[in-house]
Design an enzyme around this catalytic site. Structure first.
Site, PDB file in Angstrom:
ATOM      1  N   ARG A   1      44.671 -76.220  32.621  1.00 28.92           N
ATOM      2  CA  ARG A   1      43.527 -76.991  33.102  1.00 28.92           C
ATOM      3  C   ARG A   1      44.022 -78.420  33.241  1.00 28.92           C
ATOM      4  O   ARG A   1      43.826 -79.232  32.349  1.00 28.92           O
ATOM      5  CB  ARG A   1      42.403 -76.890  32.073  1.00 28.92           C
TER       6      ARG A   1
ATOM      7  N   GLU B   1      38.488 -66.213  45.726  1.00 21.56           N
ATOM      8  CA  GLU B   1      37.144 -66.067  45.175  1.00 21.56           C
ATOM      9  C   GLU B   1      36.399 -65.039  46.043  1.00 21.56           C
ATOM     10  O   GLU B   1      36.380 -65.162  47.269  1.00 21.56           O
ATOM     11  CB  GLU B   1      36.447 -67.440  45.246  1.00 21.56           C
TER      12      GLU B   1
ATOM     13  N   LYS C   1      37.517 -80.212  39.995  1.00 23.17           N
ATOM     14  CA  LYS C   1      36.304 -79.758  40.687  1.00 23.17           C
ATOM     15  C   LYS C   1      35.370 -80.932  40.877  1.00 23.17           C
ATOM     16  O   LYS C   1      35.245 -81.792  40.003  1.00 23.17           O
ATOM     17  CB  LYS C   1      35.640 -78.594  39.963  1.00 23.17           C
TER      18      LYS C   1
ATOM     19  N   GLU D   1      38.771 -78.253  49.420  1.00 25.53           N
ATOM     20  CA  GLU D   1      38.260 -76.969  49.913  1.00 25.53           C
ATOM     21  C   GLU D   1      36.824 -76.764  49.452  1.00 25.53           C
ATOM     22  O   GLU D   1      36.425 -77.339  48.445  1.00 25.53           O
ATOM     23  CB  GLU D   1      39.103 -75.817  49.320  1.00 25.53           C
TER      24      GLU D   1
ATOM     25  N   ARG E   1      39.689 -63.642  35.898  1.00 24.25           N
ATOM     26  CA  ARG E   1      40.406 -64.729  35.239  1.00 24.25           C
ATOM     27  C   ARG E   1      40.505 -64.494  33.737  1.00 24.25           C
ATOM     28  O   ARG E   1      41.192 -65.210  33.043  1.00 24.25           O
ATOM     29  CB  ARG E   1      39.810 -66.092  35.568  1.00 24.25           C
TER      30      ARG E   1
ATOM     31  N   LYS F   1      33.926 -75.184  47.346  1.00 21.09           N
ATOM     32  CA  LYS F   1      33.923 -74.468  46.062  1.00 21.09           C
ATOM     33  C   LYS F   1      32.875 -73.371  46.171  1.00 21.09           C
ATOM     34  O   LYS F   1      31.670 -73.633  46.214  1.00 21.09           O
ATOM     35  CB  LYS F   1      33.592 -75.403  44.896  1.00 21.09           C
TER      36      LYS F   1
ATOM     37  N   PHE G   1      42.729 -68.649  48.492  1.00 19.61           N
ATOM     38  CA  PHE G   1      43.172 -70.054  48.515  1.00 19.61           C
ATOM     39  C   PHE G   1      44.593 -70.260  48.014  1.00 19.61           C
ATOM     40  O   PHE G   1      45.104 -71.367  48.042  1.00 19.61           O
ATOM     41  CB  PHE G   1      42.185 -70.963  47.771  1.00 19.61           C
TER      42      PHE G   1
ATOM     43  N   ARG H   1      36.211 -65.000  40.602  1.00 16.05           N
ATOM     44  CA  ARG H   1      37.646 -65.202  40.814  1.00 16.05           C
ATOM     45  C   ARG H   1      38.327 -63.839  40.916  1.00 16.05           C
ATOM     46  O   ARG H   1      38.071 -62.959  40.084  1.00 16.05           O
ATOM     47  CB  ARG H   1      38.207 -65.977  39.622  1.00 16.05           C
TER      48      ARG H   1
HETATM   49  P1  AMP Z   1      34.449 -73.573  37.042  1.00 19.51           P
HETATM   50  O1  AMP Z   1      34.204 -72.107  36.817  1.00 19.51           O
HETATM   51  O2  AMP Z   1      33.204 -74.348  37.252  1.00 19.51           O
HETATM   52  O3  AMP Z   1      35.395 -74.152  36.042  1.00 19.51           O
HETATM   53  O4  AMP Z   1      35.209 -73.715  38.450  1.00 19.51           O
HETATM   54  C1  AMP Z   1      36.468 -73.141  38.736  1.00 19.51           C
HETATM   55  C2  AMP Z   1      36.266 -71.844  39.499  1.00 19.51           C
HETATM   56  O5  AMP Z   1      35.805 -72.104  40.803  1.00 19.51           O
HETATM   57  C3  AMP Z   1      37.526 -71.059  39.733  1.00 19.51           C
HETATM   58  O6  AMP Z   1      37.881 -70.281  38.618  1.00 19.51           O
HETATM   59  C4  AMP Z   1      37.148 -70.187  40.915  1.00 19.51           C
HETATM   60  O7  AMP Z   1      36.566 -68.987  40.438  1.00 19.51           O
HETATM   61  C5  AMP Z   1      36.063 -70.974  41.617  1.00 19.51           C
HETATM   62  N1  AMP Z   1      36.410 -71.441  42.981  1.00 19.51           N
HETATM   63  C6  AMP Z   1      35.575 -71.439  44.018  1.00 19.51           C
HETATM   64  N2  AMP Z   1      36.148 -71.928  45.125  1.00 19.51           N
HETATM   65  C7  AMP Z   1      37.411 -72.264  44.794  1.00 19.51           C
HETATM   66  C8  AMP Z   1      38.508 -72.832  45.513  1.00 19.51           C
HETATM   67  N3  AMP Z   1      38.416 -73.186  46.794  1.00 19.51           N
HETATM   68  N4  AMP Z   1      39.662 -73.042  44.825  1.00 19.51           N
HETATM   69  C9  AMP Z   1      39.767 -72.705  43.505  1.00 19.51           C
HETATM   70  N5  AMP Z   1      38.760 -72.170  42.788  1.00 19.51           N
HETATM   71  C10 AMP Z   1      37.591 -71.949  43.417  1.00 19.51           C
END
Ligand code: AMP
Length: 571
Positions: free
Chosen positions: A410, A295, A416, A243, A266, A245, A335, A250
């Site tokens: 996690r 998101e 990611k 998907e 979160r 990002k 999502f 969140r």
């Molecule tokens: P990070 O903050 O870099 O650890 O990335 C994870 C975060 O990406 C999640 O907590 C969401 O807030 C965000 N996010 C954006 N798009 C998505 C998606 N399609 N699925 C899940 N999380 C997403």
């Protein structure tokens, strides 16, 4: 249990720094408590009267407490202020001014009084509340007064988190920490420490088997791992959904038709007030009760393109929300679905949850179902990721197609995919770090009083340094940082910091509260930093108001990033 008894436990906890000793003291306290008071004890230990996710705050100022103490102990507020100045602690000030008369109250009664204090509002409530608190202070002993006045000012700070409480509950039940994983698993679905404590006190660990996700109580957000290449993702995860990002915030959306809609971040914060437009969301949902995960991203009305994280979060500054929601309308990209009409969906595989999600969300002005592609081809995955970057997005989220929703975890069910591959030997992801202190500025920045930050990552419940950082920061941001950090400065190094090299000691220590995201060229092994690694050419990307210190990068993750980087160098 009488409050004086709790106060002597609090006193021992305050004098103890070893985590194991704290765990055992708490376990003894819990063993001694009755089933109908253990939950209240758990909230009070966190300086609260409800679970962390309930937006009930005391919202009182020091002056309020000065007046309550003065009224209880027949002195005047200036004298309280003087004692406070002299002793540097509101609790000690109350204890010193206490009349010395021995009396006591039941813990549950103090709890109810404090709960009322936090929830009463309205005209003339200030005076009434001062009277209520003064009445409690009159009826407890001196040591109890020390702790009671700290609670409304959020100064109880015993230095342990709810995770330590979970350890102690395990200790109470089994005499060791063996039940902690099970307790944590349940906490991730229902993060209400009081509810968990009361359940196990009444029914033992078995009592937790009937705990399910429930609308109105947040489920901890599933988090993602990192893997360096598309090939490794397919190898490890098999068929995946990929998907876009989005770079937004969140949002876990809880909806009960005809009753309410609530959102959580979160960090388990109730963020409902940030999203007034969601009062209309019922039109876009085919269900009476749901929990959705997604998101929120700002959409520029002129271009239809998503706007940056920074702009989305300016909403956090609560004033102007109405204005902002007109100029930058939000889109909620959904999502996942965790619960629908009384049914907990956490164990249902993503492939099935997605079908349920598509049948539940009727996309309109507020909601969209996040687009996705299902594949088991590394090449298609890479292509999809590259397409997202071309569209100006952050990258892609890759999710194992047959996995359950894993609250708070996690793991490798979500990965990611942020940076383009091929940057061999480079740090391909950013690091989230906590600000531990700052250095006075040099040159132009002398006038700001701040010129560099000392930041750290997490190991267990402690923080170790990973780099100093002085670039990537605009003048305005320095000013903002100075204000934020000055407000939380501490006289001594906070006890959560460990292994800090003398040469790195900052001019000003700050308590671990502010999280920053930083980028760097690469990681190197370093004996100077407690993390064991240092970031080369670190640059500040942004302040992460959406993350708590408990969520910063861990030493374990750094090791993994370092290994990934080394693997690239070898290839
Ligand atoms: P990070 O903050 O870099 O650890 O990335 C994870 C975060 O990406 C999640 O907590 C969401 O807030 C965000 N996010 C954006 N798009 C998505 C998606 N399609 N699925 C899940 N999380 C997403």
């Amino acid at each position: 249990m009488q409050f004086s008894r709790l106060a002597s436990y609090l006193n021992s906890l305050e004098e103890t720094s070893s985590r194991n000793a704290i765990t055992e003291i708490l376990a003894t306290l819990f063993a001694e408590a009755e089933a109908d008071e253990i939950g209240k004890l758990c909230y009070l230990l966190q300086g609260r009267v409800c679970p962390l996710y309930e937006a009930i705050e005391f919202g009182v100022a020091e002056k309020f407490i000065f007046r309550a103490i003065a009224s209880a102990y027949a002195t005047d507020p200036d004298e309280v202020a003087n004692q406070f100045k002299k002793l540097g602690d509101i609790g000690k000030a109350a204890e010193t001014l206490h009349s010395g008369r021995a009396s006591d109250m039941h813990v549950s009664e103090v709890f109810v009084r404090l709960y009322d204090l936090a929830t009463t509002g309205g005209v003339g409530s200030q005076e009434r509340k001062i009277g209520q608190l003064a009445d409690v202070l009159k009826r407890v002993n001196a040591m109890s007064s020390r702790y009671i006045v700290r609670i409304p000012l959020d100064k109880l700070r015993l230095g342990f988190s709810e995770m330590t409480i979970l350890d102690s509950l395990s200790w109470m039940l089994a005499g060791n920490k063996s039940l902690r994983p099970r307790l944590e698993e349940v906490y991730n679905v229902r993060p209400d420490i009081g509810f968990i404590a009361e359940t196990v006190k009444r029914e033992g660990i078995k009592g937790l088997s009937h705990v399910r996700a429930r609308v109105g109580s947040p489920v901890l957000s599933q988090l993602s791992q990192r893997l360096p290449t598309a090939d490794e993702m397919i190898e490890k995860m098999g068929t995946v959904a990929v998907e876009p990002k989005y770079d937004g915030v969140r949002v876990e959306l809880h909806f009960k038709r005809g009753k309410w809609v609530r959102t959580f971040s979160r960090n388990l914060e109730d963020t409902t007030a940030m999203f007034p437009e969601l009062s209309e969301v019922g039109k876009e949902i085919h269900a009476d009760e749901v929990i959705l995960d997604g998101e929120a991203v700002g959409l520029d009305p002129a271009t239809g393109k998503t706007v940056s994280f920074q702009e989305t979060t300016t909403r956090k500054r609560k004033h102007n929300i109405e204005l902002f929601s007109k100029s930058v309308p939000l889109k909620f990209f959904i999502f996942d679905i965790l619960y629908k009409n009384g049914e907990d969906l956490l164990e249902v595989p993503l492939s099935e949850r997605r079908k349920i999600l598509e049948a539940t969300v009727k996309p309109g002005t507020l909601l969209a179902v996040t687009p996705q592609m299902v594949t088991d081809s590394a090449q298609k995955l890479r292509q999809y990721h590259d397409d997202q970057l071309k569209k100006g997005l952050e990258g892609a989220m890759v999710k194992k197609w047959d996995s359950p929703y894993e609250p708070g975890r996690r793991g490798f069910s979500w990965v990611k995919f942020k940076e383009e591959e091929g940057k061999t030997g480079k740090l391909t992801d950013t690091i989230d770090a906590v600000v531990m202190g700052y250095y006075a500025g040099e040159g132009k920045r002398t006038s700001f009083g701040i010129g560099a930050l000392l930041v750290g990552v997490r190991t267990g419940e402690q923080f170790v340094t990973v780099t100093k950082i002085g670039t990537g920061v605009s003048d305005d941001l320095w000013k903002e940082l100075k204000k934020k950090l000055h407000a939380i400065h501490t006289r001594e190094m906070p006890s959560a910091y460990t292994k800090v090299n003398k040469a790195l000691i900052p001019d000003v220590w700050v308590s671990p509260q502010v999280v920053v995201e930083l980028a760097g060229d690469d990681l190197t092994k370093s004996p100077n930093h407690g993390a064991g690694y240092a970031v080369r050419f670190p640059r500040l990307v942004k302040i992460r108001t959406d993350k708590t210190p408990a969520q910063v990068t861990t030493v374990k993750e750094l090791t993994q990033m370092f290994d990934n980087q080394m693997n690239h160098t070898k290839k």
